[in-house]
Write a protein that holds these residues in place. Structure first.
Motif, PDB file in Angstrom:
ATOM      1  N   ASN B  11      -1.736  -8.332   0.313  1.00 58.27           N
ATOM      2  CA  ASN B  11      -1.765  -7.253   1.298  1.00 58.27           C
ATOM      3  C   ASN B  11      -2.171  -5.963   0.593  1.00 58.27           C
ATOM      4  OD1 ASN B  11      -1.368  -5.417   3.350  1.00 58.27           O
ATOM      5  ND2 ASN B  11       0.608  -6.252   3.989  1.00 58.27           N
ATOM      6  N   THR B  12      -3.303  -5.426   0.969  1.00 58.49           N
ATOM      7  CA  THR B  12      -3.721  -4.101   0.512  1.00 58.49           C
ATOM      8  C   THR B  12      -3.537  -3.158   1.688  1.00 58.49           C
ATOM      9  OG1 THR B  12      -5.352  -5.067  -0.987  1.00 58.49           O
ATOM     10  CG2 THR B  12      -5.593  -2.726  -0.462  1.00 58.49           C
ATOM     11  N   LEU B  13      -2.658  -2.196   1.536  1.00 56.65           N
ATOM     12  CA  LEU B  13      -2.258  -1.394   2.690  1.00 56.65           C
ATOM     13  C   LEU B  13      -3.377  -0.451   3.137  1.00 56.65           C
ATOM     14  CD1 LEU B  13       1.440  -0.452   1.838  1.00 56.65           C
ATOM     15  CD2 LEU B  13       0.540  -2.433   3.060  1.00 56.65           C
ATOM     16  N   GLY B  14      -3.678  -0.506   4.422  1.00 55.90           N
ATOM     17  CA  GLY B  14      -4.659   0.393   5.006  1.00 55.90           C
ATOM     18  C   GLY B  14      -4.035   1.630   5.603  1.00 55.90           C
ATOM     19  N   SER B  15      -2.718   1.628   5.690  1.00 57.42           N
ATOM     20  CA  SER B  15      -1.989   2.797   6.189  1.00 57.42           C
ATOM     21  C   SER B  15      -0.591   2.776   5.581  1.00 57.42           C
ATOM     22  CB  SER B  15      -1.907   2.771   7.719  1.00 57.42           C
ATOM     23  OG  SER B  15      -1.227   1.614   8.155  1.00 57.42           O
ATOM     24  N   ASP B  16       0.099   3.909   5.653  1.00 57.64           N
ATOM     25  CA  ASP B  16       1.468   3.964   5.136  1.00 57.64           C
ATOM     26  C   ASP B  16       2.347   2.972   5.896  1.00 57.64           C
ATOM     27  OD1 ASP B  16       0.333   5.993   3.723  1.00 57.64           O
ATOM     28  OD2 ASP B  16       1.677   7.566   4.433  1.00 57.64           O
ATOM     29  N   THR B  17       3.169   2.254   5.158  1.00 57.13           N
ATOM     30  CA  THR B  17       3.914   1.126   5.731  1.00 57.13           C
ATOM     31  C   THR B  17       5.335   1.112   5.172  1.00 57.13           C
ATOM     32  OG1 THR B  17       1.862  -0.149   5.824  1.00 57.13           O
ATOM     33  CG2 THR B  17       3.903  -1.396   5.976  1.00 57.13           C
ATOM     34  N   SER B  18       6.283   0.742   5.997  1.00 57.29           N
ATOM     35  CA  SER B  18       7.681   0.783   5.557  1.00 57.29           C
ATOM     36  C   SER B  18       8.034  -0.351   4.599  1.00 57.29           C
ATOM     37  CB  SER B  18       8.615   0.747   6.767  1.00 57.29           C
ATOM     38  OG  SER B  18       8.416  -0.439   7.505  1.00 57.29           O
ATOM     39  N   SER B  19       7.430  -1.511   4.775  1.00 58.82           N
ATOM     40  CA  SER B  19       7.732  -2.633   3.874  1.00 58.82           C
ATOM     41  C   SER B  19       6.562  -3.609   3.872  1.00 58.82           C
ATOM     42  CB  SER B  19       9.013  -3.355   4.294  1.00 58.82           C
ATOM     43  OG  SER B  19       8.826  -4.020   5.518  1.00 58.82           O
ATOM     44  N   VAL B  20       6.512  -4.403   2.814  1.00 59.94           N
ATOM     45  CA  VAL B  20       5.497  -5.451   2.694  1.00 59.94           C
ATOM     46  C   VAL B  20       6.203  -6.765   2.398  1.00 59.94           C
ATOM     47  CG1 VAL B  20       3.600  -6.339   1.270  1.00 59.94           C
ATOM     48  CG2 VAL B  20       3.647  -3.931   1.930  1.00 59.94           C
ATOM     49  N   ASN B  37       0.105  -3.180  -7.651  1.00 60.30           N
ATOM     50  CA  ASN B  37      -0.521  -2.026  -8.283  1.00 60.30           C
ATOM     51  C   ASN B  37      -0.736  -0.916  -7.276  1.00 60.30           C
ATOM     52  OD1 ASN B  37      -2.992  -3.763  -7.418  1.00 60.30           O
ATOM     53  ND2 ASN B  37      -3.878  -1.749  -7.871  1.00 60.30           N
ATOM     54  N   ASN B  38      -0.716   0.290  -7.818  1.00 61.97           N
ATOM     55  CA  ASN B  38      -0.955   1.488  -7.012  1.00 61.97           C
ATOM     56  C   ASN B  38       0.084   1.635  -5.897  1.00 61.97           C
ATOM     57  OD1 ASN B  38      -2.546   3.797  -6.714  1.00 61.97           O
ATOM     58  ND2 ASN B  38      -3.771   2.877  -5.097  1.00 61.97           N
ATOM     59  N   VAL B  39       1.318   1.282  -6.182  1.00 65.22           N
ATOM     60  CA  VAL B  39       2.391   1.360  -5.192  1.00 65.22           C
ATOM     61  C   VAL B  39       3.073   2.726  -5.331  1.00 65.22           C
ATOM     62  CG1 VAL B  39       4.537   0.344  -4.368  1.00 65.22           C
ATOM     63  CG2 VAL B  39       2.716  -1.122  -5.280  1.00 65.22           C
ATOM     64  N   ILE B  40       2.891   3.578  -4.328  1.00 68.23           N
ATOM     65  CA  ILE B  40       3.351   4.971  -4.378  1.00 68.23           C
ATOM     66  C   ILE B  40       4.160   5.258  -3.111  1.00 68.23           C
ATOM     67  CG2 ILE B  40       2.629   7.378  -4.624  1.00 68.23           C
ATOM     68  CD1 ILE B  40      -0.093   6.322  -5.582  1.00 68.23           C
ATOM     69  N   PRO B  41       5.316   5.907  -3.258  1.00 68.97           N
ATOM     70  CA  PRO B  41       6.078   6.283  -2.058  1.00 68.97           C
ATOM     71  C   PRO B  41       5.502   7.541  -1.413  1.00 68.97           C
ATOM     72  CG  PRO B  41       7.244   7.022  -4.003  1.00 68.97           C
ATOM     73  CD  PRO B  41       6.028   6.280  -4.496  1.00 68.97           C
ATOM     74  N   ASP B  42       5.771   7.718  -0.142  1.00 63.11           N
ATOM     75  CA  ASP B  42       5.378   8.993   0.486  1.00 63.11           C
ATOM     76  C   ASP B  42       6.520  10.000   0.437  1.00 63.11           C
ATOM     77  OD1 ASP B  42       7.141   8.174   2.450  1.00 63.11           O
ATOM     78  OD2 ASP B  42       5.685   8.201   4.084  1.00 63.11           O
ATOM     79  N   THR B  43       7.629   9.612  -0.184  1.00 68.94           N
ATOM     80  CA  THR B  43       8.804  10.471  -0.313  1.00 68.94           C
ATOM     81  C   THR B  43       9.172  10.601  -1.785  1.00 68.94           C
ATOM     82  OG1 THR B  43       9.613   9.692   1.824  1.00 68.94           O
ATOM     83  CG2 THR B  43      11.220  10.756   0.373  1.00 68.94           C
ATOM     84  N   ALA B  44       9.389  11.804  -2.247  1.00 71.92           N
ATOM     85  CA  ALA B  44       9.730  12.027  -3.654  1.00 71.92           C
ATOM     86  C   ALA B  44      11.029  11.324  -4.025  1.00 71.92           C
ATOM     87  CB  ALA B  44       9.851  13.520  -3.930  1.00 71.92           C
ATOM     88  N   ASP B  45      11.059  10.782  -5.237  1.00 70.62           N
ATOM     89  CA  ASP B  45      12.260  10.188  -5.826  1.00 70.62           C
ATOM     90  C   ASP B  45      12.712   8.903  -5.141  1.00 70.62           C
ATOM     91  OD1 ASP B  45      12.557  12.132  -7.848  1.00 70.62           O
ATOM     92  OD2 ASP B  45      13.535  13.485  -6.430  1.00 70.62           O
ATOM     93  N   SER B 163      -0.614   4.157   1.756  1.00 70.32           N
ATOM     94  CA  SER B 163      -1.858   3.405   1.898  1.00 70.32           C
ATOM     95  C   SER B 163      -2.520   3.231   0.537  1.00 70.32           C
ATOM     96  CB  SER B 163      -2.790   4.179   2.840  1.00 70.32           C
ATOM     97  OG  SER B 163      -4.072   3.629   2.831  1.00 70.32           O
ATOM     98  N   GLY B 164      -3.139   2.055   0.330  1.00 72.08           N
ATOM     99  CA  GLY B 164      -3.837   1.782  -0.924  1.00 72.08           C
ATOM    100  C   GLY B 164      -3.065   0.893  -1.871  1.00 72.08           C
TER     101      GLY B 164
END
Lengths: 173, 174
Positions: B11-20, B37-45, B163-164
């Motif tokens: 699964n390569t995320l095309g949009s921000d997603t809560s879980s995979v 790879n390239n797993v980044i949160p949209d919320t700090a910490d 996403s990404g």
């Protein structure tokens, strides 16, 4: 069934202080496996890693951070961590000049060609070193190049003496 | 020659997603591998977390144990361990800058589909904290239940996965 670990290329250095694997990273993969086995050095030496960008330039700026744990068979484990270095200095350490001596490192490289991301790696090694005798040890490590650059290759160099090794790069599809 | 690392699902995320959630673990292979790879949160910490799945649903029982050596570039390494948790923390607190690449992991999973054995995993990862410090965990974890696991679910303890991010599940041919 087609496999998902694909050999890309390898390069051999024979009694050299440095050598490169160019054009081994493309947009075809996000994750790469680097296999450096039978690293034979002329004296006890670190084999350092630098990345090569898409212009063919070896990146020597002080943008590398790394941290690794030396799991030594004969004594206390040692933590090593460096920020703002000009290489991943600890990619391997070995004393290949003794009979049977060699270093071996497996690394994963993440996101090298993504120019919007840093390039990360994890690595582990099993080698021998000199501590008033030759002893085995392992390494568990991590590293990052803190540049959002398009990375296309690898450059290896010793901190002293020469190295003989063949290093291979695989894509994890 | 056919290869021995076989992609099962991704699964390569095309949009921000809560879980995979990636499933497909069965009796075909004994050992499976996740790459992230390239797993980044949209919320700090935010912390990246994980649960095994059974029939596609996460196992939320308090039967997860983990032990890591936590490596970092700025100061002394630490030990990170827990028993009887209802999830696994794969990382500590992460930065949410989309330009630095977030978290990258390799996990190997053992005996997942064997209902008479616990499910084990090894973990190696590298990521950045909010202040830019590089960190990573090296270790393993176990689900101390003799259940039939068919995959895994990845999520942050707060916010979404940007996403990404890319998640892949492979089998290692016997």
């Amino acid at each position: 069934m087609v496999g998902s670990l694909e050999f890309i290329k390898s390069a051999t250095g024979s009694s050299v202080s440095s050598f490169s694997i160019t054009d081994c990273f493309t947009d075809k993969y996000d994750v790469y496996k680097v296999v450096a086995d039978d690293i034979v050095t002329s004296t006890e030496a670190f084999l350092e890693l630098r990345f090569i960008n898409s212009s063919g330039t070896i990146i020597t700026t002080s943008d590398y951070d790394f941290a690794d744990l030396f799991l030594k068979a004969n004594t206390t484990f040692v933590e090593r961590k460096v920020t703002n270095d000009d290489s991943i200095f600890d990619f391997n350490l070995s004393i290949g000049s003794v009979s049977g001596g060699a270093g071996n490192t497996i690394a994963y490289i993440f996101n090298p060609t993504n120019a919007s991301s840093y390039t990360f790696l994890t690595f582990q090694a099993g080698s021998v070193y000199d501590d008033s005798g030759t002893f085995g040890f392992g390494q568990k490590g991590i590293g990052v190049l803190k540049q959002a650059s398009d990375i296309t290759g690898l450059h290896f160099l010793t901190n002293t003496g020469t190295v003989t090794s063949t290093i291979s790069v695989y894509g994890v599809k | 020659m056919a290869g021995s690392l076989i992609e099962i699902s991704s699964n390569t995320l095309g949009s921000d997603t809560s879980s995979v959630t990636l499933t497909g673990i069965d009796s075909t292979f004994d050992v499976y591998k996740f790459t992230l790879n390239n797993v980044i949160p949209d919320t700090a910490d935010a912390d990246l977390q994980f649960r095994f799945t059974e029939s596609g649903s996460p196992n939320t029982t308090s039967n997860y144990d983990n032990a890591y050596k936590s490596l970092r570039s700025d100061t002394t390494f630490s030990n990170s361990s827990a028993t009887n948790n209802d999830k696994i923390n794969l990382t500590g607190s992460m930065e949410n800058d989309s330009n630095t690449g977030g978290q990258n992991s390799i996990l190997y999973v053992f005996n997942a589909n064997n209902s008479s054995e616990f499910t084990f995993a090894t973990l190696e990862n590298v990521f950045l904290a909010e202040d830019g410090t590089m960190l990573g965990n090296q270790g393993g974890f176990v689900l101390t239940q003799t259940t039939t696991v068919d995959g895994g679910q990845f999520f942050f303890d707060s916010g979404n996965i940007r996403s990404g991010a890319r998640f892949v599940l492979y089998g290692l041919r016997k």
